[in-house]
Design a protein around this motif. Structure first.
Motif, PDB file in Angstrom:
ATOM      1  N   SER C  46       0.813  -1.216   0.000  1.00 44.86           N
ATOM      2  CA  SER C  46       0.000   0.000   0.000  1.00 44.86           C
ATOM      3  C   SER C  46       0.845   1.264   0.000  1.00 44.86           C
ATOM      4  N   VAL C  47       2.039   1.176   0.572  1.00 44.99           N
ATOM      5  CA  VAL C  47       2.867   2.377   0.686  1.00 44.99           C
ATOM      6  C   VAL C  47       4.321   2.050   0.354  1.00 44.99           C
ATOM      7  N   VAL C  48       5.059   3.092  -0.007  1.00 37.76           N
ATOM      8  CA  VAL C  48       6.505   2.964  -0.208  1.00 37.76           C
ATOM      9  C   VAL C  48       7.227   4.150   0.430  1.00 37.76           C
ATOM     10  N   ASP C  49       8.462   3.878   0.824  1.00 39.69           N
ATOM     11  CA  ASP C  49       9.374   4.893   1.368  1.00 39.69           C
ATOM     12  C   ASP C  49      10.373   5.171   0.247  1.00 39.69           C
ATOM     13  N   ILE C  50      10.428   6.412  -0.226  1.00 38.39           N
ATOM     14  CA  ILE C  50      11.150   6.719  -1.465  1.00 38.39           C
ATOM     15  C   ILE C  50      12.437   7.501  -1.205  1.00 38.39           C
ATOM     16  N   ASN C  51      13.524   7.027  -1.800  1.00 36.89           N
ATOM     17  CA  ASN C  51      14.791   7.764  -1.721  1.00 36.89           C
ATOM     18  C   ASN C  51      14.659   9.106  -2.409  1.00 36.89           C
TER      19      ASN C  51
END
Lengths: 327, 327, 327, 327
Positions: C46-51
């Motif tokens: 559902s979610v991502v942590d993006i560089n």
């Protein structure tokens, strides 16, 4: 007074370092020839171990080595890059296994022309990452077969296996001194030996001096690399930064066996000046060499016969602490 | 030239050692008074930290200490023997928890009479062995409550918590410098601090000098113990046997902070003569103390401002290697 | 039956991996938008942590996230690349320290626009490599000051510090849960918390469930990352490959505290298909989630009150082994 | 369906435990006959490995074994108590070395009368504690000579060397599978083999399944012990508490090789009921045995041929998680 040993270094010591975080590298790219120049700047190195293929591939290194007062002691074929990331000699794909063998063989041909002492095998991608991933028997056999084939194809050359417990693979096939010796026995060829990396031994729960002794007894100590670490990972720090006493013991063991090889650096100065880091490593090795000259080996042998740790440590410490840093 | 520090030792250093294999002990039993005599024989110790209850329990130690030129710097109540093997302050049985607190309190009363600097708390059995075994919140609260209660009952005394990552419990409640400081903040009492054991810090993945600095900043560094290990377990070897450089850095940090405490041994010479092992430890500490006198602290500070590892290491090594062993 | 948690992943899970051996990468380069597509292919995220910065820098991610049914839970500013290789918040050069703060601040502005839950701080290059290299007090203060400044400049946002014992630095400033909490107390701001990475905790000698409990008690558990390793390094393997029982305990602790955050992957599938590796991780997390539904929490609490390891383990194992893999 | 394996245990599992802190023991003393009764109470054990000399020395064990439905699979001569604390086969004192050999020989004579399968050699005090303490070559030779002498004096018996990286010695002579196999080759006798302790292998950086495979290839796997630990020390926890997946892989490897030995416990339940801890260990082993029955070995072999970690792990996990705990 005994003559100083020859000092050397892996040429990668002077190259560009990357890791999974600084993916843009800890510094700019460095060509093989530039790295040779840097090795020359150190001023005290006699030999280098050079990654193969060169960067760029078709460069001529001999003249540049000569200009820097260096000789190629070994070539290290790069059987651990993307192509071989799932294994070199143990890759599940037989074509990649074949490519690994051929790349080493190509390096061997060049090593012969360059007059190297050995071809270094560092199959860092050979091993496994997960429980259940691998058929251990098959991997072991593939590793043995590949190195034997190389040794038989190049009977005039020597191949030195650099063992390591892990990294880049979570677990490596040639993981320890004893295990590598077992494999070499299975190969049953006269021209395969071991490169003992002090740091690999240290963080692999060995006592490096004891591992050296074991390999010496089998007549297979072809080369050594030195560096240091915090005993949990292959930090490749400057020699003696942490384990000064055990580094001293390691060289004492080599000297007692009258081992005549090169004292060779394998440091990764990620955030330091590479030339200065090499000089620091040589400075420490010279300190240890001087300490060896004053070590009371008879008293030490006597203490060791009693397994008297306190006496043995005092004798060693006395020699080490009197070997003052050169000005 | 600065005056030498005081040297001390845990009295157990001179007692009988057992482990799970040599269950009959690495030597014969040693009474508290005999151990004091041995501590006296070392010749350079000024203070000892004494296990409580004494062995046998009702012996008078003051005169014997005096006869040996020693003083009791601390008492260490034995809250880690069979009775407390499932926990002292965190035992599931409230009666045992109470017994642990009362035993410490009894030791505190005696420590007051003996003029000790602190009561040492070493709750080695407080923690857990298995995943899922413990309610971590409850254990943490019980640990904090017990120490706070002791501190409040004895406001004129100081209590020093010795933290350790593990052993005898697989995981301990007071496991690191930072964690112990967090607990002390919760306690909100002025008379609880930390005993930093160099070896515990080392194998707990801390940099001991950094851990010392952190505790100093919180004004809670009550005492230190020194020894050495292979960074995987609390081997309690003679000081400087392995980590000479980091031991030197540790004492440098204390000196820069002008910390005035005792340089204290916590070695377990299982197979060595205890008196000789203590002498060896003091010899190394004196070497380090001499090295501190010649260390170029300004040059070091400058190198550290640049975070220049090579320069800083060279400055440190130069001082260390010029601090020759005394004859 | 309780609703399943949301699942997420660090976007780097789907990018290109490098290390110091496979310097040409374990696969071809991957752009931010391609990585988002791969995250979408997993099917259960559902979610991502993006560089941040994106690759290439000026791309618009919102639409692509939406098209893949994803939301940006966080941004992770890259304060660990070449420019920051000698430190971000603790770099000896004040201009680089400033640049690190500004890069994070820039990421914070974008995070606000994207509606992220937090900005992740991962100062992997902040620390030291060698004994004597650093002034620990200065590094600690610089770390605290930098994060405080960021928190005060962006009072409407939350900043989550991801602690780790080491790598890429040999020793890191924010090294453990307790140490990071101590730093947060010094900062004295309401919007800084902790991202607990299960693997970092595991190989840092913590019990991850206990570390989670400690952070929860301080009200600072902003986020978690899960993965697995051999407890000696941050191997970032698929969740549950090795430590199934402790992973289960970790999630049990979160559930008992009614923690409502995302179950987030931080795996590095160097040699595996990234989408399949993420699916495997989610599959294991779902197995654990089902096991939590059948876990007899009352019986477990009772066993824990007795600190009865055998009973507690049996209760946990029974739940785990009955949570069969979904077809 | 295949018949269940035989289960066994080291008799010390049911004895009194001590360590250097709880020097009064984690419980009261236990005689050999009492320990046999406890082993009998477990209900599922068929064999025990018994420490020699018995406690008290001259007791008759056969009848009591029989009464409990047990058989002595091995004797373990205690060559690691006070007398041998500076070494058994490698003691600097030749009289102690002789005494160690004679004690084992005496145990061998009794083992013959009891119909044991092997005599276990656990030379835990053979090794070194400090750098420079030992002449590694001499220690290695003494170890080899002593075991060879024993094997030649008792050609009708088998001797199983239990290797271990460390503890009680900081470093042990027989430290790994490969090293022990090298020693056995030097001995050149047919009746010396290896006892692989799963926990020793695990914390010695081996993959236990791979170590088993290596020993099997040399035809020297005489026996196994199982337990678990946190991979940093020989915690001797209940089987499967931590490393359920790797324990499963270990037994899978034995089964693929059609190894027919006893599944034997070597747990140290310091703070648990010994009988219950053994039952828990057997319960886990039975779970694994059931999982082996449902494991899709063809699919696994196929995944392993591709070295496909994700597929192999999924196949293994599926089998393991469907092997529900018995009621």
């Amino acid at each position: 007074m005994a003559a100083e040993p020859l000092f050397g270094a892996g040429l990668w010591h002077f190259g560009q370092f990357r890791d999974r975080y600084a993916t843009d590298g800890y510094g700019p790219p460095v060509s093989t020839l530039e790295a040779i120049d840097r090795a020359g700047q150190v001023g005290s190195l006699s030999v280098v171990d050079i990654n193969y293929p060169f960067n760029p591939p078709d460069v001529e290194v001999e003249e540049r080595l000569k200009a820097n007062g260096l000789r190629a002691i070994a070539l290290t074929p790069e059987i651990y890059t993307r192509k071989f990331s799932r294994g070199a000699f143990t890759n599940p794909d037989p074509e990649i296994r074949r490519a690994a063998i051929e790349l080493v063989s190509e390096a061997a041909d060049l090593a012969r022309r360059l007059g190297c002492d050995y071809v270094k095998l560092w199959p860092g991608q050979d091993g496994w990452d997960y429980p259940f991933q691998a058929d251990y028997k098959a991997l072991w056999q593939m590793s043995i077969d590949a190195v034997r084939e190389l040794a038989q194809r190049h009977p005039d050359l020597r191949f030195a296996i650099e063992y390591k417990p892990r990294e880049p693979r979570n677990r490596m096939t040639f993981s320890s001194a004893a295990r590598t010796l077992l494999a070499i026995e299975k190969m049953d060829v006269p021209n395969v030996g071991v490169l003992l990396d002090f740091g690999h031994s240290l963080y692999g729960l060995e006592s490096p001096a004891d591992a050296a002794q074991l390999i010496l007894e089998h007549g297979r100590l072809y080369a050594i690399d030195v560096n240091d670490n915090f005993r949990g990972w292959d930090d490749d720090m400057v020699v003696g930064s942490i384990h000064l006493v055990e580094t001293f013991e390691f060289f004492h063991t080599l000297r007692q066996a009258n081992w005549q090889g090169v004292w060779q650096l394998d440091q990764f100065p990620f955030r330091e000046d590479a030339v200065e880091a090499a000089r620091a490593g040589v400075e420490v090795m010279r300190t240890i060499w001087r300490a060896l000259q004053v070590l009371d080996v008879d008293a030490l042998a006597e203490a060791q016969a009693r397994q008297d740790a306190l006496a043995a440590q005092r004798i060693a410490r006395r020699a080490l602490l009197s070997a003052q840093i050169e000005s």
